[in-house]
Design an enzyme around this catalytic site. Sequence first.
Site, PDB file in Angstrom:
ATOM      1  N   TYR A   1     -19.903 -27.056   1.635  1.00 46.99           N
ATOM      2  CA  TYR A   1     -20.865 -26.710   0.804  1.00 46.99           C
ATOM      3  C   TYR A   1     -20.240 -25.764  -0.582  1.00 46.99           C
ATOM      4  CZ  TYR A   1     -25.036 -24.072  -1.113  1.00 46.99           C
ATOM      5  OH  TYR A   1     -26.133 -23.746  -1.936  1.00 46.99           O
TER       6      TYR A   1
ATOM      7  N   SER B   1     -24.464 -21.408  -6.781  1.00 44.89           N
ATOM      8  CA  SER B   1     -24.786 -20.664  -5.669  1.00 44.89           C
ATOM      9  C   SER B   1     -23.566 -19.594  -5.716  1.00 44.89           C
ATOM     10  CB  SER B   1     -24.422 -21.446  -4.280  1.00 44.89           C
ATOM     11  OG  SER B   1     -24.361 -20.524  -3.328  1.00 44.89           O
TER      12      SER B   1
END
Length: 266
Positions: free
Chosen positions: A162, A149
């Site tokens: 995250y 990501s």
Amino acid sequence: MSIFSRDALANEHIVITGATGDIGFETAKVIASMGARITINGRNEIKLENLKQELLEITNEDSIAAIAADITKDQDREKLVTKAEQRLGAITGLVNAAGISGGGTVDELHEEEIEDIMQVNYFSTFSLTKMIYQSMIKQKKGQIVNVASLSGLRATRGNSAYASSKFALVGWTQSLAVEAIEHNIRVNAVCPGFVDSEMATQAIERKAEQNDISYEDQLEKVKQGLPSGRLTTTTEVGNTIAFLLTDATPNIVGESVKISGGSVMR
């Protein structure tokens, strides 16, 4: 529109974890259309079966294995690898698309939340990959693509859990890549930003709540922050993953390919 031929991945057996998620789902369809044998994996058996039925419109029964397994569990990882090899032969490609989001600001986070996110996004991916990597070493051949990501490349507020998992995944991608290439195994990552997916919808909803505005207004703010003016599609991510799996990219090693709509350039 696809740029790939129907035999671009012929004779390859590619395992896709998290195939029941939006990115994994689309990636499976792209790869199937390129002639690969594919093993799709996820925890939701109903979604997995639905994906298999869609794939049968692209490829044949002999080229698909649908194996429900929870990759956070040792026995399930072993089951996934064993059944995949029994059904479709030696594994030559792996797409680690399984992942979860979540978290908050550091003062709000609980240790259990961080552990859950790290377990799925990093530790389980590491453990499964290690099992398959051993077989790839014997074959002297393999391609591994980790779905990371933009959160693995830069920080944003309220995203430490995250982001930590994705930073770990990116760092490990690079470390494994320099070892694996000695065995003719290429390892890379893709780093999407906001993708038109369920996970992104949840992230935008959380941000809208924090800002005390509607989802629609928050979505518009997100789009305005992207030079391209739009979210990335799951097909674009799937195409990028598929490209990295082909023999068209022999010297792309240890890279983190950004799909950011122009929002992150470096």
